[in-house]
Design an enzyme around this catalytic site. Structure first.
Site, mmCIF file in Angstrom:
data_model
loop_
_atom_site.group_PDB
_atom_site.id
_atom_site.type_symbol
_atom_site.label_atom_id
_atom_site.label_comp_id
_atom_site.label_asym_id
_atom_site.label_seq_id
_atom_site.Cartn_x
_atom_site.Cartn_y
_atom_site.Cartn_z
ATOM 1 N N SER A 1 101.337 53.570 40.987
ATOM 2 C CA SER A 1 102.652 53.028 40.549
ATOM 3 C C SER A 1 103.090 51.871 41.386
ATOM 4 O O SER A 1 103.788 51.831 42.441
ATOM 5 C CB SER A 1 103.668 54.006 40.469
ATOM 6 O OG SER A 1 104.274 54.161 41.852
ATOM 7 N N HIS B 1 102.432 59.520 38.077
ATOM 8 C CA HIS B 1 101.512 60.659 38.778
ATOM 9 C C HIS B 1 101.399 61.956 38.076
ATOM 10 O O HIS B 1 100.313 62.658 38.334
ATOM 11 C CB HIS B 1 102.002 61.029 40.249
ATOM 12 C CG HIS B 1 102.054 59.643 40.888
ATOM 13 N ND1 HIS B 1 102.853 59.596 42.264
ATOM 14 C CD2 HIS B 1 101.505 58.680 40.891
ATOM 15 C CE1 HIS B 1 102.660 58.313 42.519
ATOM 16 N NE2 HIS B 1 101.796 57.893 41.851
ATOM 17 N N GLU C 1 108.724 61.580 41.785
ATOM 18 C CA GLU C 1 108.587 62.772 42.652
ATOM 19 C C GLU C 1 109.686 63.288 42.943
ATOM 20 O O GLU C 1 110.921 62.801 43.306
ATOM 21 C CB GLU C 1 108.174 61.796 44.101
ATOM 22 C CG GLU C 1 106.632 61.212 43.808
ATOM 23 C CD GLU C 1 106.464 60.259 45.096
ATOM 24 O OE1 GLU C 1 106.929 60.441 46.342
ATOM 25 O OE2 GLU C 1 105.574 59.439 44.861
ATOM 26 N N GLU D 1 99.364 63.740 43.376
ATOM 27 C CA GLU D 1 99.814 63.838 45.024
ATOM 28 C C GLU D 1 99.595 65.399 44.950
ATOM 29 O O GLU D 1 100.430 65.907 46.038
ATOM 30 C CB GLU D 1 100.895 63.340 45.076
ATOM 31 C CG GLU D 1 100.686 61.746 45.129
ATOM 32 C CD GLU D 1 102.111 60.720 45.415
ATOM 33 O OE1 GLU D 1 103.020 61.593 45.818
ATOM 34 O OE2 GLU D 1 101.895 59.708 45.618
ATOM 35 N N ASP E 1 111.694 60.365 44.646
ATOM 36 C CA ASP E 1 111.359 59.182 44.450
ATOM 37 C C ASP E 1 111.339 58.630 42.749
ATOM 38 O O ASP E 1 110.717 59.397 42.043
ATOM 39 C CB ASP E 1 109.772 58.934 44.592
ATOM 40 C CG ASP E 1 109.243 57.275 44.645
ATOM 41 O OD1 ASP E 1 110.067 56.440 44.163
ATOM 42 O OD2 ASP E 1 108.186 56.987 45.013
ATOM 43 N N GLU F 1 114.233 57.227 46.669
ATOM 44 C CA GLU F 1 113.292 56.045 46.936
ATOM 45 C C GLU F 1 113.381 55.419 45.496
ATOM 46 O O GLU F 1 113.463 55.941 44.354
ATOM 47 C CB GLU F 1 111.904 56.585 47.211
ATOM 48 C CG GLU F 1 110.999 55.691 47.458
ATOM 49 C CD GLU F 1 109.683 56.194 47.766
ATOM 50 O OE1 GLU F 1 109.513 57.272 48.479
ATOM 51 O OE2 GLU F 1 108.670 55.732 47.316
ATOM 52 N N ASP G 1 110.688 51.088 48.591
ATOM 53 C CA ASP G 1 109.100 51.033 48.384
ATOM 54 C C ASP G 1 108.898 49.640 47.714
ATOM 55 O O ASP G 1 108.415 48.967 47.975
ATOM 56 C CB ASP G 1 108.645 52.178 47.739
ATOM 57 C CG ASP G 1 107.190 52.486 47.429
ATOM 58 O OD1 ASP G 1 106.403 51.490 48.111
ATOM 59 O OD2 ASP G 1 106.753 53.120 46.661
ATOM 60 N N LYS H 1 103.454 51.197 53.797
ATOM 61 C CA LYS H 1 102.204 51.667 53.319
ATOM 62 C C LYS H 1 101.374 50.560 53.855
ATOM 63 O O LYS H 1 101.297 49.475 53.300
ATOM 64 C CB LYS H 1 102.124 51.507 51.793
ATOM 65 C CG LYS H 1 103.045 52.703 51.249
ATOM 66 C CD LYS H 1 103.178 52.724 49.726
ATOM 67 C CE LYS H 1 103.674 53.619 49.043
ATOM 68 N NZ LYS H 1 104.154 53.539 47.512
ATOM 69 N N HIS I 1 101.423 57.725 52.540
ATOM 70 C CA HIS I 1 99.979 57.707 51.659
ATOM 71 C C HIS I 1 100.352 57.011 50.346
ATOM 72 O O HIS I 1 101.346 56.201 50.031
ATOM 73 C CB HIS I 1 99.487 59.031 51.361
ATOM 74 C CG HIS I 1 100.744 59.785 50.245
ATOM 75 N ND1 HIS I 1 100.151 60.891 49.799
ATOM 76 C CD2 HIS I 1 101.729 59.355 49.766
ATOM 77 C CE1 HIS I 1 101.091 61.355 48.794
ATOM 78 N NE2 HIS I 1 101.989 60.414 48.853
ATOM 79 N N LYS J 1 105.297 60.677 54.285
ATOM 80 C CA LYS J 1 105.213 61.178 53.052
ATOM 81 C C LYS J 1 103.804 61.130 52.586
ATOM 82 O O LYS J 1 103.069 60.092 52.408
ATOM 83 C CB LYS J 1 105.898 60.325 51.857
ATOM 84 C CG LYS J 1 106.101 60.752 50.539
ATOM 85 C CD LYS J 1 106.889 59.856 49.826
ATOM 86 C CE LYS J 1 106.226 58.760 48.897
ATOM 87 N NZ LYS J 1 106.887 58.220 47.877
HETATM 88 P P1 PGA Z 1 101.643 54.920 44.528
HETATM 89 O O1 PGA Z 1 102.771 55.928 44.601
HETATM 90 O O2 PGA Z 1 100.885 55.200 45.629
HETATM 91 O O3 PGA Z 1 101.004 55.394 43.086
HETATM 92 O O4 PGA Z 1 102.076 53.596 44.398
HETATM 93 C C1 PGA Z 1 103.352 56.141 45.778
HETATM 94 C C2 PGA Z 1 104.848 55.925 45.630
HETATM 95 O O5 PGA Z 1 105.511 55.470 44.767
HETATM 96 O O6 PGA Z 1 105.663 56.163 46.634
HETATM 97 ZN ZN ZN Z 2 107.459 55.120 46.000
#
Ligand code: PGA
Ligand code: ZN
Length: 422
Positions: free
Chosen positions: A43, A163, A172, A213, A250, A293, A320, A345, A373, A396
């Site tokens: 995503s 996911h 999430e 995940e 999330d 998130e 994010d 990230k 991650h 996370k």
């Molecule tokens: P992604 O998802 O690594 O697939 O972008 C993680 C997130 O959205 O926090």
């Molecule tokens: Zn996110």
């Protein structure tokens, strides 16, 4: 100079989804070395640095990274060999200049990041320090700075959105141990809840599989039902909701928002931004959320500011896809009070130095930090050390299951025992 870079070699390996990713090894004149790999998102935020893929349909469905590998071996390596690995800034600036695009689309953020992190790992080994200790200094803290605590883990134990193989809109559903718990206790809480949740889902015939995940990916009637099941899991343990453990989500709203509005399973009608905010507030009244998130889509700056104004005192509103670990977007968010926490990230920005600069900016404005991650990971544990080094409040790293997630949690256990066991 002993700490000069002797060689840089990249290769193609597989990530946790079975897609190729890049891994790079840096060897110094001293013989010390470091290896690091790039993770990969599903995503992905619109404004992230670009991950280079070959797009050759004859290999790995177009997902190969041989171009990125070649970029490291033939373009980046010749420029960096001979430079001092202890000068991370110079290394990163050289690669940024070599790429010369605003989003690293020429050489690829995956190529650049794997080199940037491998250089730091080699430098840490060369200086005979644990990686977190070396990174503490790179982050601008004194070598002997006291490390106060291990970050609190956010456990994503139900995976939806992009996911999950299930049918949930929200990406999430997280359980979050209280911040005053030592890390090993927090990990135990996460793992026990994970197993209780599995039993509950199996009993209801809702279990489907696990998502990217490591969290379960059930088929449920609504997103809210996922929170109800988490509550049931908590009730099956000795832990108390609101004291020992909290909830977070999330939403990853950009991934399902359409130009006409937010369509979620919980409501028959399409929701406007205002209506969606009200629904999130309703969920908060019911489930006292600690963290939300990407509650709104990544371009709705005004909506974010409204939500933060209305609930930001009680809830961590985390950017994010909104911020993509990018200094300009973070500066705008600070200016417009769009959120009060940042997801960090490394591969969204592409070099360690830029990552650390974003952390410093967030810190200067009292934003809470969450090192994260990606949904596609390797067993690389660099981000565990990084999170400790920048003293992020949270990490996370996914569910407390599946090797590539557990590797990071286990690394935090090692660091915890190194720092805090008498
Ligand atoms: P992604 O998802 O690594 O697939 O972008 C993680 C997130 O959205 O926090
Ligand atoms: Zn996110």
């Amino acid at each position: 100079m002993d700490s000069a870079i002797y060689s840089i070699t990249a290769r193609e390996i597989l990530d946790s989804r079975g897609n190729p990713t890049i891994e790079t090894t840096v060897i110094l004149q001293s013989g010390y070395r470091g290896t690091a790999s790039a993770p990969s998102g599903a995503s992905v935020g619109k404004y992230e640095a670009v991950e280079l893929r070959d797009k050759d349909e004859n290999r790995y469905n177009g997902m190969g990274v041989l171009t990125a590998v070649t970029n490291v071996n033939t373009i980046i390596a010749p420029k960096l060999v001979g430079l001092d690995a202890l000068d991370q800034k110079k290394i990163d600036e050289t690669m940024i200049a070599l790429d010369a695009t605003p989003n690293k689309s020429k050489l690829g953020a995956n190529s650049i990041l794997s080199v940037s992190l491998a250089v730091a790992a080699a430098a840490a080994n060369h200086t005979k320090q644990p990686l977190y200790r070396y990174l503490t200094q790179l982050a601008g803290r004194p070598a002997a700075a006291k490390i106060e605590r291990i970050p609190t883990p956010l456990f994503n134990i139900i995976n939806g959105g992009k996911h999950g193989a299930g049918n949930l809109n929200f990406q999430e559903f997280m359980v979050i141990p209280a911040s005053n718990k030592p890390f090993h206790d927090a990990l135990q809480i996460g793992a026990e809840l994970y197993h209780h949740l599995k039993q509950i889902l199996a009993y209801r015939n809702a279990i489907h599989s696990v998502g990217d995940e490591g969290g379960f990916a059930p088929n449920l009637f609504t997103n809210m039902e996922a929170l109800e099941l988490l509550m049931e899991a908590i009730k099956a343990t000795k832990y108390r909701f609101g004291t020992d453990v909290f909830f977070g989500m999330d939403i990853a709203a950009s991934q399902f928002k359409t130009p006409r509005g937010y369509q979620i399973k919980d409501k028959p009608q399409l929701l406007s931004g205002r209506q969606f905010i009200d629904y999130l507030k309703e969920l908060n009244t019911k489930y006292r959320l600690l963290l939300l998130e990407d509650p709104l889509e990544e371009d709705d700056w005004a909506g974010w500011a409204t939500l933060t104004r209305e609930v930001g005192r009680d809830i961590l509103i985390v950017g994010d896809d909104l911020l993509v670990t990018n200094p300009e977007r973070l500066a705008r968010a600070i200016d417009e009070k769009a959120c009060n926490a940042i997801l960090l990230k490394p591969n969204q920005i592409g070099t360690l130095s830029e990552f650390l600069a974003v952390v410093a900016l967030a810190r200067a404005h009292d934003m809470k930090c969450i090192v994260s991650h990606r949904s596609g990971e390797t067993n690389d544990t660099f981000i565990a050390d990084l999170a400790v080094a920048v003293a992020s409040e949270y990490v996370k790293f996914g569910a407390p299951a599946r090797g590539e997630r557990v590797a990071k949690y286990n690394r935090l256990l090692q660091i915890e025992s190194e720092l805090f066991s008498q």
